[in-house]
Design an enzyme around this catalytic site. Structure first.
Site, PDB file in Angstrom:
ATOM      1  N   GLU A   1       0.674  -4.202  11.741  1.00 26.00           N
ATOM      2  CA  GLU A   1       1.349  -3.797  10.549  1.00 26.00           C
ATOM      3  C   GLU A   1       2.915  -4.104  10.616  1.00 26.00           C
ATOM      4  O   GLU A   1       3.184  -4.399   9.494  1.00 26.00           O
ATOM      5  CB  GLU A   1       1.144  -2.229  10.249  1.00 26.00           C
ATOM      6  CG  GLU A   1       1.601  -1.856   8.800  1.00 26.00           C
ATOM      7  CD  GLU A   1       1.429  -0.521   8.490  1.00 26.00           C
ATOM      8  OE1 GLU A   1       0.293  -0.249   8.018  1.00 26.00           O
ATOM      9  OE2 GLU A   1       2.118   0.449   9.134  1.00 26.00           O
TER      10      GLU A   1
ATOM     11  N   HIS B   1       0.912  -1.282   0.117  1.00 25.86           N
ATOM     12  CA  HIS B   1      -0.017   0.035  -0.062  1.00 25.86           C
ATOM     13  C   HIS B   1       0.901   1.204  -0.281  1.00 25.86           C
ATOM     14  O   HIS B   1       1.935   1.106   0.069  1.00 25.86           O
ATOM     15  CB  HIS B   1      -1.091   0.077   1.139  1.00 25.86           C
ATOM     16  CG  HIS B   1      -0.368   0.282   2.570  1.00 25.86           C
ATOM     17  ND1 HIS B   1      -0.859   1.064   3.591  1.00 25.86           N
ATOM     18  CD2 HIS B   1       0.738   0.111   3.132  1.00 25.86           C
ATOM     19  CE1 HIS B   1       0.069   1.124   4.344  1.00 25.86           C
ATOM     20  NE2 HIS B   1       0.919   0.557   4.145  1.00 25.86           N
TER      21      HIS B   1
ATOM     22  N   CYS C   1       5.619   6.668   4.133  1.00 23.91           N
ATOM     23  CA  CYS C   1       4.604   5.649   3.707  1.00 23.91           C
ATOM     24  C   CYS C   1       3.911   6.342   2.491  1.00 23.91           C
ATOM     25  O   CYS C   1       2.926   5.681   2.103  1.00 23.91           O
ATOM     26  CB  CYS C   1       3.777   5.594   4.914  1.00 23.91           C
ATOM     27  SG  CYS C   1       4.627   4.675   6.343  1.00 23.91           S
TER      28      CYS C   1
ATOM     29  N   HIS D   1      -1.533 -10.806  -1.137  1.00 18.99           N
ATOM     30  CA  HIS D   1      -0.671 -10.682  -2.080  1.00 18.99           C
ATOM     31  C   HIS D   1      -1.383  -9.544  -3.016  1.00 18.99           C
ATOM     32  O   HIS D   1      -1.406  -9.798  -4.259  1.00 18.99           O
ATOM     33  CB  HIS D   1      -0.579 -11.750  -2.764  1.00 18.99           C
ATOM     34  CG  HIS D   1       0.525 -12.456  -2.241  1.00 18.99           C
ATOM     35  ND1 HIS D   1       0.339 -13.278  -0.847  1.00 18.99           N
ATOM     36  CD2 HIS D   1       1.875 -12.663  -2.343  1.00 18.99           C
ATOM     37  CE1 HIS D   1       1.498 -13.538  -0.479  1.00 18.99           C
ATOM     38  NE2 HIS D   1       2.657 -13.333  -1.146  1.00 18.99           N
TER      39      HIS D   1
ATOM     40  N   HIS E   1       4.796   0.314  -0.452  1.00 17.29           N
ATOM     41  CA  HIS E   1       5.969  -0.360   0.516  1.00 17.29           C
ATOM     42  C   HIS E   1       4.929  -1.723   0.749  1.00 17.29           C
ATOM     43  O   HIS E   1       3.625  -1.645   0.616  1.00 17.29           O
ATOM     44  CB  HIS E   1       6.419   0.158   1.713  1.00 17.29           C
ATOM     45  CG  HIS E   1       5.343   0.852   2.491  1.00 17.29           C
ATOM     46  ND1 HIS E   1       4.622   1.888   2.410  1.00 17.29           N
ATOM     47  CD2 HIS E   1       4.922   0.386   3.461  1.00 17.29           C
ATOM     48  CE1 HIS E   1       3.793   2.385   3.086  1.00 17.29           C
ATOM     49  NE2 HIS E   1       3.763   1.306   4.187  1.00 17.29           N
TER      50      HIS E   1
ATOM     51  N   HIS F   1       3.621  -4.840   3.637  1.00 11.31           N
ATOM     52  CA  HIS F   1       3.850  -5.402   5.103  1.00 11.31           C
ATOM     53  C   HIS F   1       3.147  -6.786   5.060  1.00 11.31           C
ATOM     54  O   HIS F   1       2.439  -7.378   4.240  1.00 11.31           O
ATOM     55  CB  HIS F   1       3.037  -4.695   5.734  1.00 11.31           C
ATOM     56  CG  HIS F   1       2.991  -3.136   6.087  1.00 11.31           C
ATOM     57  ND1 HIS F   1       4.236  -2.727   6.714  1.00 11.31           N
ATOM     58  CD2 HIS F   1       2.320  -2.153   5.607  1.00 11.31           C
ATOM     59  CE1 HIS F   1       4.316  -1.505   6.785  1.00 11.31           C
ATOM     60  NE2 HIS F   1       3.169  -1.063   5.895  1.00 11.31           N
TER      61      HIS F   1
END
Length: 149
Positions: free
Chosen positions: A130, A27, A37, A78, A41, A43
């Site tokens: 996260e 996201h 952010c 994914h 990137h 998580h």
């Protein structure tokens, strides 16, 4: 999955079910204030969904554990969360795929399913980690009469 202790939520129901699962997703947060952010990137999110209710269904379940995972994992694992335009958006902060909004969205998706069941349990909490050091807890506001949802 490692044993994790989650914040407890007070509720008036007889049964409480908790389901842990994880999903990998990318996201970005489309805001100047988001710093790094703002860039795409990823998580590995760890989630715990808490469902509560007074009645079991015809299978003897409050809700089937595997159903909770399927609702969220199949949708978000994914993926690039920003591309799920039904759940997230780049125009308004309340739709940016932040940890807070993702946790709220998980709760709403689970509750939407629960509303269609005969025993009508409620999603009372979503814990969403996260990173190893950052997480969010989302609890929907109580409706009149002490019920959640």
């Amino acid at each position: 999955m490692l044993h994790q202790t989650y914040p407890q939520v007070s509720h008036p129901y007889r049964y409480e079910l908790n389901k842990d699962f994880h999903f990998a997703a990318a996201h970005y947060v489309p805001s100047e204030e988001a710093g790094k952010c703002r860039r795409m990137h990823g998580h590995t999110y760890f989630a715990n969904v808490t469902v509560a209710g007074d009645e079991l269904d015809s299978s003897g379940f409050l809700v089937n554990f595997s159903l909770i995972k399927k609702l969220i994992h199949d949708r978000f694992d994914h993926t690039v969360l920003n591309e799920d335009e039904e759940s997230f958006g780049d125009e308004r902060p309340e739709r940016f795929p932040t940890t807070e909004v993702v946790a709220r969205t998980i709760c709403e998706l689970v509750q939407e399913h629960l509303d269609g069941t005969s025993n009508k349990p409620v999603c009372v909490q979503v814990f969403l980690r996260e990173t190893p050091t950052s997480y969010c807890v989302y609890r929907p506001l109580r409706k009149g009469g002490g019920e959640r949802g």
